[in-house]
Design an enzyme around this catalytic site. Structure first.
Site, short mmCIF file in Angstrom:
data_model
loop_
_atom_site.label_atom_id
_atom_site.label_comp_id
_atom_site.label_asym_id
_atom_site.label_seq_id
_atom_site.Cartn_x
_atom_site.Cartn_y
_atom_site.Cartn_z
CD GLU A 12 24.39 -16.56 -41.67
OE1 GLU A 12 24.65 -17.61 -41.05
OE2 GLU A 12 23.70 -16.54 -42.70
CD GLU A 35 17.48 -17.69 -47.64
OE1 GLU A 35 18.09 -16.71 -47.14
OE2 GLU A 35 17.46 -18.81 -47.13
#
Length: 471
Positions: free
Chosen positions: A220, A211
């Site tokens: 990110e 994930e």
């Protein structure tokens, strides 16, 4: 925090009338609180060390002994990736972020169904879980029949993940390793003195479960690490290896200022006219380098169609494709623009869809998909918001004006772009990693509004939007 915990658990000497159960409960509570305090002290120690390290490096950069500006720039260039990684991995050492992800029903249930409804994909296979967190996906894979699951995480929650795996009876299948994946693949070990990945000589990964998604899909920048494992460790897709999920898409739509962030709120605040605050709000939303926002946008606020602007085959895409530029065309939603009313587009909304779909290779596969668009059940990713500058078309209450190209000032509510009946908004959308901190995302949008005829475009207004989604 420690003071609050001590205050809530301390004080209160016991009266002689307390029974054994109360004493046992009090003792258990005290042990829990002391354990929590010890954990917070450990986090505080790490934070102090990190801050001291950053301060020392900053002083070194500013010291007169630096031989040249180029040398100082070189130091900063080397420093940034480590600092960015430290912040990133430390952020996943707190309980609340894991609870938020686990409690996201759309996210966790989709992964569970995608794994448990397709046991043939996992039975007797070797699985890699990148960024395993508490180990939930690894346990799903073990339940589905995986022979071995290698679970990697570089935050200290790996310790609890290892305990969770053992507690649920999967300690002989799931191997939790703490460390940065890139280091582990090179055999350089991890934070708990593990040396490399627990793979036998010649053993390959059949399925990579991860994930990795962030806000606007790529915030990110975790996906490149997963792709590196794909290229180095995974059985080729032609031989049955796969990323899971295996597809992702980025979408764009336009929405109004449904919360009166810019338009009407400041005109009457408890009977006080605060319209000068409008210009400040606009500056913060459009000029601040971190102007991109994350929020849940209700479907009722959406005024255009939702269009796909990028699609990624995760078994094939390359790192350089993750920084992309794509054309887009947005049309007014049914009922949003008619002869008397124009659709006010105050912001662009970025979302993504995820697919676990291998039906093209195995017709018996049960596909699972989920969406983070405004029309779907909200997730912890919410939507990413890119605000237009309302000063590009109308004079604000304080007299400021920066008219949009070719326009005189009737373009919408407080100057936001509008779509009249029969008009479209078109342009180019660019999203990519920030140069200083590649875990952050830069956005660059060029747009124009007008009527699209056969072979012609009658432009009414246009402009550009530039912002960043920062940590």
């Amino acid at each position: 925090k420690m003071a609050e915990i001590e205050a809530s658990g301390g004080g209160g000497g016991g009266g002689g009338g307390e029974d054994d159960d109360d004493a046992a409960a009090s003792s258990a509570t005290e042990r829990t609180l002391r354990s929590r305090i010890a954990s917070l002290e450990e986090q505080l120690t790490r934070a102090k060390a990190c801050i001291s390290s950053l301060a020392a490096e900053e002083e070194e950069d500013d010291s007169p002994s630096s031989s040249s500006a180029a040398a100082a720039a070189g130091k900063r260039k080397k420093k940034n990736p480590a600092d960015n990684d430290t912040y990133y991995f430390s952020s996943y050492s707190t309980t609340h972020i894991h609870r938020a992800m686990l409690a996201d029903r759309v996210r966790t249930s989709s992964y569970e169904r995608a794994i448990m409804d397709n046991p043939a994909l996992f039975r007797d296979k070797v699985v890699l879980d990148v960024g395993c967190g508490t180990g939930v996906l690894s346990i799903f894979a073990a339940r589905a029949g995986a022979r071995k699951v290698v679970a990697v995480d570089n935050s200290d929650v790996a310790r609890e993940a290892n305990e969770i795996v053992a507690l649920n009876g999967y300690g002989d299948v799931v191997h939790v390793i703490r460390g940065k994946l890139e280091d582990l693949m090179e055999g350089r070990g991890g934070g708990d003195k593990n040396l490399g990945l627990p793979l036998e000589e010649g053993e390959r990964i059949d399925v990579i479960v991860s994930e990795w998604m962030g806000y606007a899909l790529f915030f990110e920048t975790m996906l490149p690490s997963v792709m590196l494992a794909r290229d180095r460790l995974m059985v080729s897709p032609e031989e049955g290896g796969t990323m899971y999920p295996n597809r992702s898409s980025v979408y764009l739509e336009g929405a109004r200022d449904g919360h009166d962030i810019v338009s009407n709120y400041w005109e009457n605040v408890h009977g006080i006219d605060m319209t000068p605050m409008k210009a400040r709000v606009v500056r913060e939303l459009t000029e601040d380098e971190n102007g991109a926002d994350v929020e849940v946008v209700p479907d009722s606020h959406v005024v255009t169609d939702r269009v796909r602007i990028a699609d990624f085959d995760l078994n094939k895409c390359a790192d350089e494709e993750l920084d992309f530029e794509a054309p887009f065309v947005l049309r007014p939603r049914d009922g949003a623009a008619d002869g008397q009313t124009a659709a006010v587009v105050a912001k662009l909304v970025v979302s993504f869809d995820i697919d676990f779909d291998l039906t093209h290779e195995d017709p018996s596969h049960s596909p699972v998909s989920f969406s983070t668009g405004c029309q779907s059940e909200p997730t912890h990713w919410k939507q990413t918001i890119l605000w237009f500058d309302p000063r590009e078309g109308k004079i604000l209450a304080n007299g400021e004006s920066t008219a949009a190209e070719g326009e005189g000032g009737d373009e919408g509510d407080e100057g936001f772009p509008t779509l009249r009946r029969g008009e479209i908004m078109r342009g180019t959308f660019r999203m990519g990693r920030n140069a200083k901190n590649p875990r952050e995302m830069d956005f660059r949008i060029k747009w124009e509004v007008g009527r699209d005829g056969e072979g012609t475009f009658e432009r009414r207004l246009g402009g550009s939007l530039r912002t960043k989604l920062g940590a």
